[in-house]
Design a protein around this motif. Sequence first.
Motif, PDB file in Angstrom:
ATOM      1  N   ASN A  52       0.835  -1.206   0.000  1.00 54.93           N
ATOM      2  CA  ASN A  52       0.000   0.000   0.000  1.00 54.93           C
ATOM      3  C   ASN A  52       0.869   1.254   0.000  1.00 54.93           C
ATOM      4  O   ASN A  52       0.546   2.248  -0.659  1.00 54.93           O
ATOM      5  CB  ASN A  52      -0.926   0.006   1.217  1.00 54.93           C
ATOM      6  CG  ASN A  52      -2.017  -1.050   1.136  1.00 54.93           C
ATOM      7  OD1 ASN A  52      -2.359  -1.507   0.052  1.00 54.93           O
ATOM      8  ND2 ASN A  52      -2.550  -1.444   2.281  1.00 54.93           N
ATOM      9  N   LEU A  56       1.832   5.133  -2.850  1.00 51.24           N
ATOM     10  CA  LEU A  56       2.235   6.519  -2.594  1.00 51.24           C
ATOM     11  C   LEU A  56       3.573   6.807  -3.252  1.00 51.24           C
ATOM     12  O   LEU A  56       3.731   7.822  -3.952  1.00 51.24           O
ATOM     13  CB  LEU A  56       2.338   6.754  -1.086  1.00 51.24           C
ATOM     14  CG  LEU A  56       3.202   7.940  -0.630  1.00 51.24           C
ATOM     15  CD1 LEU A  56       2.553   9.248  -1.025  1.00 51.24           C
ATOM     16  CD2 LEU A  56       3.448   7.876   0.885  1.00 51.24           C
ATOM     17  N   LYS A 118      -1.837   5.378   9.209  1.00 51.12           N
ATOM     18  CA  LYS A 118      -2.873   6.219   8.629  1.00 51.12           C
ATOM     19  C   LYS A 118      -2.329   7.616   8.353  1.00 51.12           C
ATOM     20  O   LYS A 118      -1.990   8.363   9.264  1.00 51.12           O
ATOM     21  CB  LYS A 118      -4.094   6.310   9.550  1.00 51.12           C
ATOM     22  CG  LYS A 118      -5.282   6.998   8.900  1.00 51.12           C
ATOM     23  CD  LYS A 118      -6.552   6.834   9.723  1.00 51.12           C
ATOM     24  CE  LYS A 118      -7.748   7.443   9.007  1.00 51.12           C
ATOM     25  NZ  LYS A 118      -8.990   7.294   9.793  1.00 51.12           N
ATOM     26  N   ASN A 190      -2.832  14.610  -0.959  1.00 52.77           N
ATOM     27  CA  ASN A 190      -3.810  13.574  -1.318  1.00 52.77           C
ATOM     28  C   ASN A 190      -3.711  12.361  -0.401  1.00 52.77           C
ATOM     29  O   ASN A 190      -4.702  11.657  -0.187  1.00 52.77           O
ATOM     30  CB  ASN A 190      -3.612  13.130  -2.775  1.00 52.77           C
ATOM     31  CG  ASN A 190      -4.040  14.171  -3.770  1.00 52.77           C
ATOM     32  OD1 ASN A 190      -4.803  15.082  -3.450  1.00 52.77           O
ATOM     33  ND2 ASN A 190      -3.547  14.073  -4.993  1.00 52.77           N
ATOM     34  N   TYR A 191      -2.518  12.112   0.106  1.00 56.34           N
ATOM     35  CA  TYR A 191      -2.308  10.958   0.984  1.00 56.34           C
ATOM     36  C   TYR A 191      -2.269  11.354   2.460  1.00 56.34           C
ATOM     37  O   TYR A 191      -1.961  10.523   3.304  1.00 56.34           O
ATOM     38  CB  TYR A 191      -0.993  10.257   0.628  1.00 56.34           C
ATOM     39  CG  TYR A 191      -1.085   9.352  -0.577  1.00 56.34           C
ATOM     40  CD1 TYR A 191      -1.401   8.001  -0.447  1.00 56.34           C
ATOM     41  CD2 TYR A 191      -0.831   9.843  -1.862  1.00 56.34           C
ATOM     42  CE1 TYR A 191      -1.477   7.160  -1.546  1.00 56.34           C
ATOM     43  CE2 TYR A 191      -0.899   9.018  -2.983  1.00 56.34           C
ATOM     44  CZ  TYR A 191      -1.215   7.684  -2.812  1.00 56.34           C
ATOM     45  OH  TYR A 191      -1.288   6.853  -3.908  1.00 56.34           O
ATOM     46  N   HIS A 194      -4.665   9.119   4.181  1.00 55.70           N
ATOM     47  CA  HIS A 194      -4.860   7.809   3.546  1.00 55.70           C
ATOM     48  C   HIS A 194      -4.630   6.668   4.541  1.00 55.70           C
ATOM     49  O   HIS A 194      -3.685   6.693   5.333  1.00 55.70           O
ATOM     50  CB  HIS A 194      -3.901   7.662   2.367  1.00 55.70           C
ATOM     51  CG  HIS A 194      -4.077   6.402   1.598  1.00 55.70           C
ATOM     52  ND1 HIS A 194      -5.059   6.252   0.642  1.00 55.70           N
ATOM     53  CD2 HIS A 194      -3.408   5.212   1.640  1.00 55.70           C
ATOM     54  CE1 HIS A 194      -4.976   5.039   0.125  1.00 55.70           C
ATOM     55  NE2 HIS A 194      -3.988   4.385   0.713  1.00 55.70           N
ATOM     56  N   ASP A 195      -5.492   5.661   4.477  1.00 53.06           N
ATOM     57  CA  ASP A 195      -5.369   4.502   5.360  1.00 53.06           C
ATOM     58  C   ASP A 195      -4.505   3.442   4.686  1.00 53.06           C
ATOM     59  O   ASP A 195      -4.914   2.810   3.719  1.00 53.06           O
ATOM     60  CB  ASP A 195      -6.759   3.938   5.674  1.00 53.06           C
ATOM     61  CG  ASP A 195      -6.726   2.870   6.756  1.00 53.06           C
ATOM     62  OD1 ASP A 195      -5.612   2.458   7.157  1.00 53.06           O
ATOM     63  OD2 ASP A 195      -7.809   2.439   7.200  1.00 53.06           O
TER      64      ASP A 195
END
Length: 227
Positions: A52, A56, A118, A190-191, A194-195
Amino acid sequence: MNFSEHYTTLYRMAVSQIESDQYKQDHLIDSPLDKRFGITLLLRPPKETTYNIQNLLSDLKEINPSQYYYPNSDIHITVMSIISCYDGFSIEKISVPEYVHLVKRSLQGIGKFKISFKGITAAASGVMIQGFPEQETLNSLRNNLRINFKSSDLEQTIDKRYSIQTAHSTVVRFRHKLNEKDNFLKVLQNYRKHDFGSFEVQELELVYNDWYQREENTKLLKKFILK
């Protein structure tokens, strides 16, 4: 510590530093003369979480490919820097079994614990994933390590650079000029919340490592299983 407030403060300062070209470029990353090594107790997130994180990093690479992006193998959270990396340190200088013994003592009463990744934050030198421990276990372990190592005769540098409190993971280091700063910052924003996933910490590693925790320069000294 309020982790959210701390990470937010770091992020705002970093954005200001990037916008004003006050960020720090690390010129030692590619240097063959960098001989800084130390001893670290760390934990590694599972593959699902690191994959994940690579989403990014891929987005940032498209804009600024020349920066230093951590591969999955090197992504970690520092539990405690027992001997901070310095030029001239080598594993032959210490008795590894004595360090293992003190870590084991510090782990008494410490079980598995959870961490949530997170959002992102940043510093003048790079980008970090925000880690949030769901219990006080990590803090208790760190305090145990402080007490046991500082009361021993073993070489250690705990808290000499700074007192570690967070559970962040550095995933980008600036090594060249940041091009397209506005777009780079847009990706970070944008992140921002983010989770990246939550995971249970089931084991820790005591390692001999370089400054950047690169896999090729890391030697596993002992793995500890949490129950």
